[in-house]
Design an enzyme around this catalytic site. Structure first.
Site, PDB file in Angstrom:
ATOM      1  N   PRO A 141       0.855  -1.201   0.000  1.00 38.27           N
ATOM      2  CA  PRO A 141       0.000   0.000   0.000  1.00 38.27           C
ATOM      3  C   PRO A 141       0.885   1.243   0.000  1.00 38.27           C
ATOM      4  O   PRO A 141       2.108   1.145   0.051  1.00 38.27           O
ATOM      5  CB  PRO A 141      -0.707  -0.107   1.346  1.00 38.27           C
ATOM      6  CG  PRO A 141       0.337  -0.701   2.246  1.00 38.27           C
ATOM      7  CD  PRO A 141       1.147  -1.652   1.364  1.00 38.27           C
TER       8      PRO A 141
ATOM      9  N   ALA B  28      -4.742   5.089   4.354  1.00 33.28           N
ATOM     10  CA  ALA B  28      -4.010   3.927   3.838  1.00 33.28           C
ATOM     11  C   ALA B  28      -4.898   3.076   2.947  1.00 33.28           C
ATOM     12  O   ALA B  28      -6.123   3.157   3.023  1.00 33.28           O
ATOM     13  CB  ALA B  28      -3.500   3.080   5.000  1.00 33.28           C
ATOM     14  N   ASN B  29      -4.250   2.312   2.096  1.00 30.33           N
ATOM     15  CA  ASN B  29      -4.961   1.288   1.341  1.00 30.33           C
ATOM     16  C   ASN B  29      -4.714  -0.047   2.016  1.00 30.33           C
ATOM     17  O   ASN B  29      -3.664  -0.262   2.606  1.00 30.33           O
ATOM     18  CB  ASN B  29      -4.426   1.226  -0.093  1.00 30.33           C
ATOM     19  CG  ASN B  29      -5.108   2.220  -0.985  1.00 30.33           C
ATOM     20  OD1 ASN B  29      -5.644   3.207  -0.532  1.00 30.33           O
ATOM     21  ND2 ASN B  29      -5.094   1.961  -2.274  1.00 30.33           N
ATOM     22  N   ARG B  30      -5.699  -0.932   1.906  1.00 25.77           N
ATOM     23  CA  ARG B  30      -5.472  -2.279   2.401  1.00 25.77           C
ATOM     24  C   ARG B  30      -4.655  -3.017   1.338  1.00 25.77           C
ATOM     25  O   ARG B  30      -5.115  -3.123   0.196  1.00 25.77           O
ATOM     26  CB  ARG B  30      -6.795  -3.024   2.550  1.00 25.77           C
ATOM     27  CG  ARG B  30      -7.760  -2.422   3.542  1.00 25.77           C
ATOM     28  CD  ARG B  30      -8.987  -3.319   3.573  1.00 25.77           C
ATOM     29  NE  ARG B  30     -10.174  -2.611   4.003  1.00 25.77           N
ATOM     30  CZ  ARG B  30     -10.649  -2.661   5.254  1.00 25.77           C
ATOM     31  NH1 ARG B  30     -10.029  -3.363   6.159  1.00 25.77           N
ATOM     32  NH2 ARG B  30     -11.736  -1.998   5.576  1.00 25.77           N
TER      33      ARG B  30
END
Lengths: 232, 232
Positions: A28, A40-42
């Protein structure tokens, strides 16, 4: 020598990417809100790291640019760690030129316009309104850039209209292939061991069967070697 | 028996929390924006997990409620995994009653008012505006609740006015102790092995020397046993 011999036996001695430079992004990005909070991105980084490992096994000189992940560095790969999308773009541009670039990272589309230098306190004013700005588009920047690799592969993590979105992304980003998958929570792809992908290229869509992320990586690297072989 | 004997030798056989129920929270929370994006706090979970482990070694019956972390479960502890602040509060309330609660998790103060069921696409409308709402205050809810543990310990991760903020938090949250630390990026506390804490209690402030997170955990558990011993 024993290791090399064993590798020769196991891998059939086949190094279809020998002499090729391959750049892979993974994981991420974390976009700071303040010193303790992030957007955040998973993404576990499992698929991108597996691709970097598979390319190295195929003989390529591999640079892996990775966001924050909790998994081990793949063997035989130069790893550059970054946190934000802008840092990832800078690291990618520093790693060019390359014959192949595979953008498997889940880059945050947006960041907070101005991150706070001190922790934002809960106050009487209620929650802060987060004004976002668009992050650089790493895939499109590289695919349309002066240092464009021969082969540019993007990823598309979707939760609906997976193949349609990937076809549009292929054109919009000027990529050679888009590897698309359905990351709806019910599917268990995110953080899991398996993946079901659709490979969208100029000649159409290949829908691959569900397999491990390691197997997707092997198959993708074989496909890349095939295309590059024809192009060299 | 050999292990028990070795533990007896190493730990001097001292189990000052034998028969006590201890609840510990640890790690960050992740608040979903859509299926692929989250609002998150930076927290490795190292300090909270070390406290749970130290309490178990001191003989306590320990429940650890942990957000998403990449570290191993401590030995001899019941672990409940959660993702969001609301899930953490529910797991904490389910784990009560307890003699001691240590709230070491970095709980997100805010969540997105309504998370999207499908991935938000980059569109012509520009970046989305994230409207936030306040999350439940787990520390204050438990400290003021009907099931209040005998001893309630909160944490305060600050980047400025560390002790002043902790003193105000002690009163505002009705906690017995606040363990405060400076998590400015330059200090390397977040994700690192060491910690420098100030323990703010009714009798004043103890500023402990810089030490490993494991040592902070041991010292805090010893302090808890001391206070409980006097209270029982």
């Amino acid at each position: 020598e024993i290791v090399a011999a064993a590798e020769g036996l196991l891998g059939g001695g086949s190094k279809p990417l020998a002499g090729r430079r391959v750049l892979v992004t993974s994981g991420p990005t974390h976009e700071p809100i303040d010193p303790v909070r992030v957007l955040a991105n998973r993404s576990s980084g499992r698929q991108g790291h597996a691709i970097a490992a598979a390319a190295a096994r195929a003989g390529a000189d591999v640079t892996l640019v990775s966001g924050p992940v909790a998994i081990a560095d793949p063997a035989g790969v130069a790893v550059v760690r970054v946190e934000t999308a802008r840092q990832m773009l800078a690291a990618v541009e520093a790693a060019l030129p390359a014959d192949v670039a595979v953008f498997a990272a889940a880059v945050a589309d947006w960041r907070v316009a101005e991150d706070a230098s001190q922790k934002i306190k809960k106050g009487a004013g209620g929650p802060p309104l987060l004004a976002l700005v668009e992050n650089p588009d790493i895939l499109a920047t590289v695919a349309r850039g002066a240092n464009r690799p021969t082969l540019v592969v993007g990823f598309a993590a979707e939760t609906e209209n997976v193949v349609e979105n990937a076809k549009a992304k292929l054109v919009r980003k000027a990529a050679d292939f888009i590897v698309a998958n359905d990351v709806s929570p019910a599917g268990g792809v995110m953080g899991g061991d398996d993946n079901t992908v659709h490979v969208v290229g100029p000649a159409g869509v290949e829908s691959w069967p569900a397999m491990s992320k390691a197997a997707v990586a092997e198959a993708l690297v074989a496909r890349i070697a095939e295309v590059l072989g024809g192009a060299s």
